[in-house]
Scaffold this active site. Structure first.
Site, short mmCIF file in Angstrom:
data_model
loop_
_atom_site.label_atom_id
_atom_site.label_comp_id
_atom_site.label_asym_id
_atom_site.label_seq_id
_atom_site.Cartn_x
_atom_site.Cartn_y
_atom_site.Cartn_z
N HIS A 206 9.56 0.34 8.28
CA HIS A 206 9.06 -1.01 8.56
C HIS A 206 9.18 -1.97 7.25
O HIS A 206 9.73 -3.12 7.53
CB HIS A 206 7.55 -0.91 8.87
CG HIS A 206 7.13 -0.29 10.01
ND1 HIS A 206 7.07 -0.29 11.24
CD2 HIS A 206 6.61 1.22 9.75
CE1 HIS A 206 6.77 0.64 11.92
NE2 HIS A 206 6.36 1.63 11.12
N ASP A 207 8.64 -1.74 6.21
CA ASP A 207 8.48 -2.76 5.26
C ASP A 207 9.47 -3.27 4.44
O ASP A 207 9.46 -4.70 4.18
CB ASP A 207 7.53 -2.11 3.92
CG ASP A 207 6.15 -1.67 4.58
OD1 ASP A 207 5.31 -0.74 3.96
OD2 ASP A 207 5.69 -2.26 5.55
N ASP B 117 6.77 1.03 1.79
CA ASP B 117 6.46 -0.15 0.81
C ASP B 117 7.65 0.33 -0.22
O ASP B 117 7.98 -0.53 -0.95
CB ASP B 117 5.02 0.11 0.26
CG ASP B 117 4.27 -0.10 1.40
OD1 ASP B 117 3.89 0.93 2.12
OD2 ASP B 117 3.42 -1.18 1.41
N PHE C 8 -1.04 -1.38 12.38
CA PHE C 8 -2.04 -0.77 11.32
C PHE C 8 -2.38 -2.09 10.14
O PHE C 8 -3.57 -2.21 10.18
CB PHE C 8 -1.14 0.36 10.63
CG PHE C 8 -2.10 0.79 9.50
CD1 PHE C 8 -1.77 0.47 8.15
CD2 PHE C 8 -3.02 2.19 9.64
CE1 PHE C 8 -2.32 1.08 7.23
CE2 PHE C 8 -3.37 2.51 8.65
CZ PHE C 8 -3.36 2.23 7.32
N ASN C 9 -1.51 -2.56 9.58
CA ASN C 9 -2.00 -3.60 8.68
C ASN C 9 -2.90 -4.78 8.89
O ASN C 9 -3.55 -4.96 8.13
CB ASN C 9 -0.65 -4.19 7.74
CG ASN C 9 0.37 -3.35 7.21
OD1 ASN C 9 0.14 -2.34 6.82
ND2 ASN C 9 1.67 -3.61 7.06
N ASN D 148 -2.68 2.45 3.55
CA ASN D 148 -1.80 3.87 3.94
C ASN D 148 -2.84 5.01 3.15
O ASN D 148 -2.96 6.36 3.85
CB ASN D 148 -0.36 4.11 3.36
CG ASN D 148 0.54 3.30 4.40
OD1 ASN D 148 0.24 3.37 5.38
ND2 ASN D 148 1.52 2.49 3.80
N THR E 208 3.36 -6.06 2.23
CA THR E 208 3.77 -4.88 3.03
C THR E 208 2.53 -4.01 3.71
O THR E 208 2.95 -2.69 3.95
CB THR E 208 4.91 -4.35 2.70
OG1 THR E 208 4.52 -3.87 1.42
CG2 THR E 208 6.26 -5.11 2.42
N ASP F 96 0.85 -1.24 0.13
CA ASP F 96 0.01 -0.09 0.06
C ASP F 96 1.06 1.29 -0.04
O ASP F 96 0.69 2.05 0.93
CB ASP F 96 -1.07 0.01 1.10
CG ASP F 96 -0.20 -0.04 2.47
OD1 ASP F 96 -0.80 0.42 3.55
OD2 ASP F 96 0.91 -0.37 2.70
O1 RIB Z 1 2.37 -0.39 10.84
C1 RIB Z 1 3.06 -0.12 9.89
C2 RIB Z 1 2.57 -0.60 8.42
O2 RIB Z 1 1.56 0.00 8.10
C3 RIB Z 1 3.69 -0.24 7.18
O3 RIB Z 1 3.52 -1.44 6.16
C4 RIB Z 1 3.19 0.91 6.71
O4 RIB Z 1 3.58 1.37 5.22
C5 RIB Z 1 1.80 0.66 6.82
O5 RIB Z 1 1.18 0.17 5.78
CA CA Z 2 2.97 -0.78 3.76
#
Ligand code: RIB
Ligand code: CA
Length: 316
Positions: free
Chosen positions: A238-239, A16, A165-166, A40, A124, A11
């Site tokens: 993160h990704d 990403d 979040f994801n 996102n 991701t 996203d």
């Molecule tokens: O929580 C972080 C994740 O949520 C990452 O993948 C960021 O890009 C969002 O998608």
């Molecule tokens: Ca992401």
């Protein structure tokens, strides 16, 4: 040596995008397809971002629009982290290929069926495309070697105290995935919040001196704004962990657990619950990265960026 066939599912999203910088630069990976998902930002924004990133990096695999919304939950976006476009910051090139006429799950199923080798899905964003793929095309499950995700957290959340979040965006999709029997590499917040790129790393990134490195530095300078305002020492990128978990597993410390997805609870929905002591008597289904060699992570980013030396695409 045969390359590993992969599908990139995300996203974009600054992190990403940087994950895809690593993926395209890796000599180990063969990118079969790129699919977008809402998360996102809305699907329209993450899809145009995906197309522009592929044009910037020279990813010539087919690109398909993914899930407009989670399988059952109501969608929410992360404009505070990624901006109104989902990829605020440096100007980007226009797409250089048409969008696939297939929806993401059908393109994923097609490339998996046609691949000579089992495929790794590197996901991701919210896990909606994976959940829908396993629901609509269960026949391809045996040709999915593993799913490497950025998602969850076996010790804490971010969007809410108990969930990341994801996974929170689409817990039902994640539940399907974690119950599929397909091996999962889980890069949750336990490791990705240690994958920090600090402001004092930014000049080193710019010093690579090519167009992609300049744009990555610009992405990081934007992406760092929100975490800096809430107390982070740098940008938690993160990704890329989900890519490096495949290409450079040696930079992580990994623990294997049975992980399940909580679907209920005012404070617990979307949690990735790890059975640390094996009390459920179930076989581990996830290789959970919990530590990272951060300095090596930054070194690998610099190395990946040099892959793009000499590449310049028209922008604006
Ligand atoms: O929580 C972080 C994740 O949520 C990452 O993948 C960021 O890009 C969002 O998608
Ligand atoms: Ca992401």
């Amino acid at each position: 040596m045969n390359k590993i066939p992969v599908i990139l599912d995300g996203d974009p999203g600054h992190d990403d995008a940087i994950a895809w910088v690593f993926a395209k630069a890796s000599p180990l990976l063969d990118i079969l397809a790129v699919v977008s998902v809402s998360g996102n930002q809305t699907i329209e924004k993450t899809t145009i971002n995906a197309r522009r990133i592929c044009a910037l990096l020279g990813i010539d695999a087919p690109i398909a629009r993914g899930a407009v919304r989670p399988m059952t939950a109501d969608p929410f976006t992360a404009g505070n982290w990624h901006g109104e476009s989902g990829l605020d910051g440096p100007a980007m090139p226009e797409p250089d290929q048409e969008l696939s006429l297939l929806p993401a799950v059908d393109l994923m199923a097609e490339v998996i069926r046609e691949s000579a080798e089992p495929v790794i899905i590197i996901s991701t964003g919210p896990q909606t495309n994976v959940g829908e793929l396993l629901t609509a095309h269960p026949e391809v499950k045996d040709k999915i070697r593993l799913i490497s995700i950025m998602g969850g957290g076996i010790t804490h959340g971010n969007w809410v105290p108990g969930a990341e979040f994801n996974i929170l965006e689409d817990p039902e999709a994640a539940w399907i995935e974690f119950h599929s029997g397909i091996p999962i590499h889980m890069c949750g917040l336990d490791v990705t919040e240690k994958a920090i790129i600090r402001p004092d790393d930014f000049p080193r990134i710019r010093a690579v001196g090519n167009q992609v490195a300049d744009i990555v530095a610009g992405w990081l300078e934007f992406f760092y704004k929100y975490p800096m305002a809430i107390g982070y020492e740098g940008a938690p990128v993160h990704d890329p962990c989900a890519v490096l978990s495949i290409t450079h597993p040696e930079i992580f410390r990994i623990e294997r657990y049975y992980v399940d997805i909580e679907l209920e609870g005012e404070y617990t929905r979307g949690a990735t619950v790890a059975d640390f002591k094996g009390v459920l008597g179930k076989e581990p289904n996830a290789a959970c990265s919990v530590e990272i060699d951060r300095d090596r992570y930054v070194d690998l980013l610099i190395e990946a960026l040099h892959y793009y030396d000499g590449r310049e695409v028209p922008i604006g």
